[in-house]
Design a protein around this motif. Structure first.
Motif, PDB file in Angstrom:
ATOM      1  N   ALA A  81      47.156  12.986  -3.267  1.00 19.04           N
ATOM      2  CA  ALA A  81      47.940  12.939  -2.027  1.00 19.04           C
ATOM      3  C   ALA A  81      47.366  11.909  -1.068  1.00 19.04           C
ATOM      4  CB  ALA A  81      47.958  14.316  -1.377  1.00 19.04           C
ATOM      5  N   VAL A  82      46.029  11.833  -0.989  1.00 15.64           N
ATOM      6  CA  VAL A  82      45.384  10.891  -0.075  1.00 15.64           C
ATOM      7  C   VAL A  82      45.663   9.455  -0.494  1.00 15.64           C
ATOM      8  CG1 VAL A  82      43.159  10.092   0.816  1.00 15.64           C
ATOM      9  CG2 VAL A  82      43.576  12.536   0.522  1.00 15.64           C
ATOM     10  N   SER A  83      45.618   9.179  -1.809  1.00 18.02           N
ATOM     11  CA  SER A  83      45.770   7.807  -2.281  1.00 18.02           C
ATOM     12  C   SER A  83      47.185   7.293  -2.119  1.00 18.02           C
ATOM     13  CB  SER A  83      45.349   7.702  -3.755  1.00 18.02           C
ATOM     14  OG  SER A  83      46.187   8.482  -4.576  1.00 18.02           O
ATOM     15  N   VAL A  84      48.189   8.150  -2.362  1.00 12.35           N
ATOM     16  CA  VAL A  84      49.585   7.707  -2.301  1.00 12.35           C
ATOM     17  C   VAL A  84      50.156   7.817  -0.888  1.00 12.35           C
ATOM     18  CG1 VAL A  84      51.906   8.086  -3.216  1.00 12.35           C
ATOM     19  CG2 VAL A  84      49.934   8.317  -4.720  1.00 12.35           C
ATOM     20  N   TYR A  85      49.705   8.811  -0.131  1.00 13.94           N
ATOM     21  CA  TYR A  85      50.271   9.052   1.203  1.00 13.94           C
ATOM     22  C   TYR A  85      49.220   8.902   2.307  1.00 13.94           C
ATOM     23  CZ  TYR A  85      54.019  10.923  -1.673  1.00 13.94           C
ATOM     24  OH  TYR A  85      55.019  11.073  -2.611  1.00 13.94           O
ATOM     25  N   GLY A  86      48.257   7.995   2.089  1.00 15.61           N
ATOM     26  CA  GLY A  86      47.181   7.790   3.056  1.00 15.61           C
ATOM     27  C   GLY A  86      47.641   7.497   4.473  1.00 15.61           C
ATOM     28  N   PRO A  87      48.561   6.531   4.678  1.00 11.90           N
ATOM     29  CA  PRO A  87      48.991   6.236   6.050  1.00 11.90           C
ATOM     30  C   PRO A  87      49.595   7.435   6.763  1.00 11.90           C
ATOM     31  CG  PRO A  87      49.672   4.485   4.548  1.00 11.90           C
ATOM     32  CD  PRO A  87      49.155   5.607   3.700  1.00 11.90           C
ATOM     33  N   GLN A  88      50.363   8.246   6.029  1.00 13.04           N
ATOM     34  CA  GLN A  88      50.990   9.417   6.638  1.00 13.04           C
ATOM     35  C   GLN A  88      49.948  10.433   7.091  1.00 13.04           C
ATOM     36  OE1 GLN A  88      51.940   7.731   3.964  1.00 13.04           O
ATOM     37  NE2 GLN A  88      54.086   8.066   3.418  1.00 13.04           N
ATOM     38  N   ILE A  89      48.813  10.520   6.362  1.00 11.15           N
ATOM     39  CA  ILE A  89      47.759  11.466   6.749  1.00 11.15           C
ATOM     40  C   ILE A  89      47.091  11.014   8.042  1.00 11.15           C
ATOM     41  CG2 ILE A  89      45.530  12.447   6.078  1.00 11.15           C
ATOM     42  CD1 ILE A  89      46.462  12.366   3.187  1.00 11.15           C
ATOM     43  N   PHE A  90      46.835   9.719   8.164  1.00 14.76           N
ATOM     44  CA  PHE A  90      46.251   9.212   9.409  1.00 14.76           C
ATOM     45  C   PHE A  90      47.214   9.416  10.583  1.00 14.76           C
ATOM     46  CE2 PHE A  90      43.360   6.738   6.628  1.00 14.76           C
ATOM     47  CZ  PHE A  90      42.153   7.052   7.246  1.00 14.76           C
ATOM     48  N   GLU A  91      48.511   9.262  10.330  1.00 15.62           N
ATOM     49  CA  GLU A  91      49.502   9.500  11.386  1.00 15.62           C
ATOM     50  C   GLU A  91      49.480  10.961  11.817  1.00 15.62           C
ATOM     51  OE1 GLU A  91      53.466   8.005  10.581  1.00 15.62           O
ATOM     52  OE2 GLU A  91      52.614   6.354   9.403  1.00 15.62           O
ATOM     53  N   LEU A  92      49.283  11.862  10.852  1.00 11.77           N
ATOM     54  CA  LEU A  92      49.221  13.290  11.167  1.00 11.77           C
ATOM     55  C   LEU A  92      48.049  13.594  12.096  1.00 11.77           C
ATOM     56  CD1 LEU A  92      49.949  16.121   8.679  1.00 11.77           C
ATOM     57  CD2 LEU A  92      47.925  16.301  10.107  1.00 11.77           C
ATOM     58  N   LEU A  93      46.992  12.769  12.012  1.00 16.30           N
ATOM     59  CA  LEU A  93      45.822  12.962  12.870  1.00 16.30           C
ATOM     60  C   LEU A  93      46.024  12.379  14.267  1.00 16.30           C
ATOM     61  CD1 LEU A  93      42.998  12.181  10.286  1.00 16.30           C
ATOM     62  CD2 LEU A  93      43.530  14.415  11.282  1.00 16.30           C
ATOM     63  N   GLY A  94      47.224  11.829  14.520  1.00 17.33           N
ATOM     64  CA  GLY A  94      47.560  11.363  15.853  1.00 17.33           C
ATOM     65  C   GLY A  94      47.500   9.863  16.054  1.00 17.33           C
ATOM     66  N   LEU A  95      47.365   9.098  14.958  1.00 19.95           N
ATOM     67  CA  LEU A  95      47.296   7.645  15.077  1.00 19.95           C
ATOM     68  C   LEU A  95      48.675   7.014  14.924  1.00 19.95           C
ATOM     69  CD1 LEU A  95      44.082   7.078  12.934  1.00 19.95           C
ATOM     70  CD2 LEU A  95      44.273   6.757  15.406  1.00 19.95           C
ATOM     71  N   GLY A  96      48.822   5.787  15.424  1.00 19.48           N
ATOM     72  CA  GLY A  96      50.075   5.066  15.294  1.00 19.48           C
ATOM     73  C   GLY A  96      50.262   4.512  13.895  1.00 19.48           C
ATOM     74  N   ILE A  97      51.447   3.988  13.620  1.00 24.99           N
ATOM     75  CA  ILE A  97      51.771   3.499  12.278  1.00 24.99           C
ATOM     76  C   ILE A  97      50.859   2.349  11.872  1.00 24.99           C
ATOM     77  CG2 ILE A  97      53.541   2.376  10.870  1.00 24.99           C
ATOM     78  CD1 ILE A  97      55.637   3.940  12.425  1.00 24.99           C
ATOM     79  N   SER A  98      50.739   1.357  12.740  1.00 22.95           N
ATOM     80  CA  SER A  98      49.928   0.178  12.417  1.00 22.95           C
ATOM     81  C   SER A  98      48.456   0.551  12.233  1.00 22.95           C
ATOM     82  CB  SER A  98      50.072  -0.869  13.515  1.00 22.95           C
ATOM     83  OG  SER A  98      49.355  -2.042  13.193  1.00 22.95           O
ATOM     84  N   GLU A  99      47.925   1.368  13.144  1.00 16.44           N
ATOM     85  CA  GLU A  99      46.531   1.821  13.022  1.00 16.44           C
ATOM     86  C   GLU A  99      46.314   2.572  11.717  1.00 16.44           C
ATOM     87  OE1 GLU A  99      44.742   2.849  17.377  1.00 16.44           O
ATOM     88  OE2 GLU A  99      46.462   4.050  16.748  1.00 16.44           O
ATOM     89  N   SER A 100      47.268   3.404  11.357  1.00 18.69           N
ATOM     90  CA  SER A 100      47.153   4.208  10.138  1.00 18.69           C
ATOM     91  C   SER A 100      47.106   3.327   8.898  1.00 18.69           C
ATOM     92  CB  SER A 100      48.326   5.183  10.043  1.00 18.69           C
ATOM     93  OG  SER A 100      48.304   6.101  11.113  1.00 18.69           O
ATOM     94  N   GLU A 101      47.906   2.273   8.893  1.00 19.29           N
ATOM     95  CA  GLU A 101      47.944   1.382   7.730  1.00 19.29           C
ATOM     96  C   GLU A 101      46.629   0.619   7.585  1.00 19.29           C
ATOM     97  OE1 GLU A 101      52.787   0.615   7.727  1.00 19.29           O
ATOM     98  OE2 GLU A 101      51.440  -0.865   8.612  1.00 19.29           O
ATOM     99  N   TYR A 102      46.088   0.115   8.695  1.00 21.32           N
ATOM    100  CA  TYR A 102      44.815  -0.608   8.631  1.00 21.32           C
ATOM    101  C   TYR A 102      43.659   0.326   8.259  1.00 21.32           C
ATOM    102  CZ  TYR A 102      46.876  -4.866  10.579  1.00 21.32           C
ATOM    103  OH  TYR A 102      47.624  -6.000  10.771  1.00 21.32           O
ATOM    104  N   LEU A 103      43.677   1.536   8.780  1.00 19.73           N
ATOM    105  CA  LEU A 103      42.623   2.491   8.449  1.00 19.73           C
ATOM    106  C   LEU A 103      42.704   2.937   6.985  1.00 19.73           C
ATOM    107  CD1 LEU A 103      42.308   4.721  11.640  1.00 19.73           C
ATOM    108  CD2 LEU A 103      40.523   3.329  10.589  1.00 19.73           C
ATOM    109  N   THR A 104      43.912   2.998   6.448  1.00 15.28           N
ATOM    110  CA  THR A 104      44.060   3.317   5.026  1.00 15.28           C
ATOM    111  C   THR A 104      43.397   2.241   4.177  1.00 15.28           C
ATOM    112  OG1 THR A 104      46.135   4.510   5.407  1.00 15.28           O
ATOM    113  CG2 THR A 104      45.714   3.743   3.161  1.00 15.28           C
TER     114      THR A 104
END
Length: 514
Positions: A285-308
């Motif tokens: 789940a983390v590998s395929v849906y990583g950006p969505q997990i970061f978004e769930l933690l309250g981050l924006g879309i762009s931040e989530s993608e870079y953090l992934t």
């Protein structure tokens, strides 16, 4: 120049590089689909919404293809050789990838059907590669170096993951989520892997063990000479012949692994549960849906993608500890400790996810929660790489006899495919319904994985294939599957007092430690 030529022509290096590149295919697909799933043009071309369950189904049917492909590839590997099987799998992978690339290109009405077909066909090829490459690698490595070699190869799996996500992120930022080439380019770039490997495979030897077990003695000697040198060929050949004589009276089929009365049922269960428990760690789940997990933690879309992307880079470097430790402390310790570590991270993520989703009501800022949550996710990912990425692929290659090693590896891929099919299909649905409570589910499943591994998975590191098989023979005689009880717990840890580089038996490697 002569030094460079000698290094390039060295078969040990060539085999490791080839196997590593082949394993990278698996990682590339995971990184590739992460951002494709959120591309607006892709969703429009497929005729689906971003929250449609079909998004997860398109991702997950690939794993069904992997499950089926592993069976056919293992049969071909046993009948015709490891190399022909790998060649066929690479060709099938290239075809499936090409179909994915052209899906919806001028024929929107059948876009989803072509994408489904491409995903399944590519799965057939990659599943076969995942089944045969670990066998190919393991049969060319020493008892004290098998884990390190395969862990290095799986580090390249993470390189593929990073490469795919980086390309995806770059073209998405450059072209935008509304551009079709932002999702088509990452797909077609994957062709580099099968095409490169197909042009290189002719340089590699078939495994001498396969030649011996099929009565091709001259070919076996040639392969041993090619890999090991004329000086050491004869001793290694005699060793393989002895192993063949010990196993030749045993004809093993899938029924011997699947049915409880079969002689290979016990090692098959260890293989199955290894893959089930790996899926239960939640990393799929983390590998395929990583950006969505970061978004769930309250981050924006762009931040989530870079953090992934940053998470994947950290994952790659932390994987170094896997090949440094796997043949030194053993598989069991890494797996059990890893599962408990991941469980702790997911417990923390449950708490942080709840705080992030209710931060407005609680009057607390999102950023500190996101930072701590991001660190926990980084640690969980790295811990998975060290404790669970390569171990469950390695163990099946160490516990089955040569007559059924490819079949055992195929069972491993089948279960991996089915388990990841379920995880990747259900994850978006569970996220939509359970939200951050999904992290708590993974904390519980990781605890179960640690418990089962400690009780029932024997330590296979530092032992010959035959010694590992003796564990299951003794377990049958003693009427117990508990690692803590068989031979008074002898297989709880790696054997003590044995020196690496022992010239006797299989302790001397075909492929030296690189």
């Amino acid at each position: 120049m002569s030094f460079l030529k000698e290094a390039f022509m060295d078969k040990k290096t060539e085999i490791v590089l080839f196997s590593s590149t082949a394993i990278a295919l698996y990682g590339y697909d995971q990184g590739m689909m992460s951002l494709i799933n959120t591309n607006y043009d892709y969703l429009d071309t497929m005729g689906i919404r971003g929250d449609d369950p079909v998004v997860g189904i398109i991702v997950s049917v690939y794993y069904l293809g992997c499950a089926v492909g592993s069976v056919f590839a293992s049969l071909l590997a046993d009948k015709s050789g490891r190399k022909p099987s790998i060649f066929a799998c690479l060709a099938v992978t290239a075809l499936g990838n090409l179909l994915m690339f052209v899906a919806g290109m001028g024929f929107d009405k059948s876009a989803m059907a072509v994408m489904f077909l491409g995903r399944i066909i590519m799965g057939l090829g990659v599943g076969g590669i995942d089944a045969v490459i670990p066998v190919y690698s393991s049969e060319l490595n020493s008892d004290g170096g098998r884990g390190e070699a395969l862990a290095k190869e799986f580090q390249s799996n993470i390189f593929g993951l990073n490469m795919a996500f980086a390309i995806n992120l770059a073209v998405t930022k450059a072209l935008g989520k509304d551009n079709q080439w932002a999702w088509r380019i990452p797909i077609i770039v994957m062709q580099i892997y099968p095409v490169l490997l197909l042009t290189f495979i002719y340089r590699l030897p078939e495994t001498p063990r396969w030649f011996v077990f099929h009565g091709q003695k001259d070919n076996a000697k040639d392969a041993l000479t090619d890999i090991y040198g004329e000086k050491n060929m004869h001793g290694k050949y005699d060793e393989l012949v002895k192993a063949h004589e010990a196993e030749s009276s045993h004809s093993v089929g899938y029924s011997d692994m699947i049915l409880p009365s079969g002689e290979q049922f016990h090692p098959a269960v260890v293989t199955v549960m290894g893959q089930v428990n790996q899926a239960l760690t939640g990393y799929g789940a983390v590998s395929v849906y990583g950006p969505q997990i970061f978004e769930l933690l309250g981050l924006g879309i762009s931040e989530s993608e870079y953090l992934t992307q940053a998470n994947y880079i950290s994952y790659f470097f932390l994987m170094t500890f896997a090949w440094l430790l796997i043949d030194r402390v053993g598989r069991r310790i890494l797996m059990v400790g890893g599962a408990f570590g991941i469980a702790g991270c997911f417990l923390l993520l449950t708490l942080l996810g709840g705080l992030a989703q209710n931060s407005a009501e609680l009057g607390i800022p999102n950023k500190p929660i996101a930072i701590v949550g991001g660190i926990a996710l980084f640690v969980a990912t790295g811990t998975f790489g060290i404790g669970w990425l390569s171990e469950v692929w390695l163990i099946p290659t160490e516990i089955f006899p040569s007559t059924s090693r490819a079949q055992g590896s195929a069972i491993s891929v089948v279960i991996w495919g089915l388990a990841n099919f379920a995880v990747t299909m259900l994850t978006p649905i569970l996220f939509n319904n359970l939200n951050y409570w999904l992290f708590l589910v993974f904390a519980v499943t990781n605890t179960f994985a640690a418990w089962w591994t400690w009780l029932y998975s024997p330590e296979t590191g530092g032992r010959t294939f035959e010694q590992n098989q003796s564990f299951f023979e003794d377990a049958d005689k003693q009427n117990t599957w508990s690692v803590l009880k068989v031979n008074d717990g002898e297989f709880r840890n790696m054997p003590k007092g044995e020196k690496e580089g022992d010239e006797n038996g299989e302790s001397q490697p075909l492929l030296g430690r690189l």
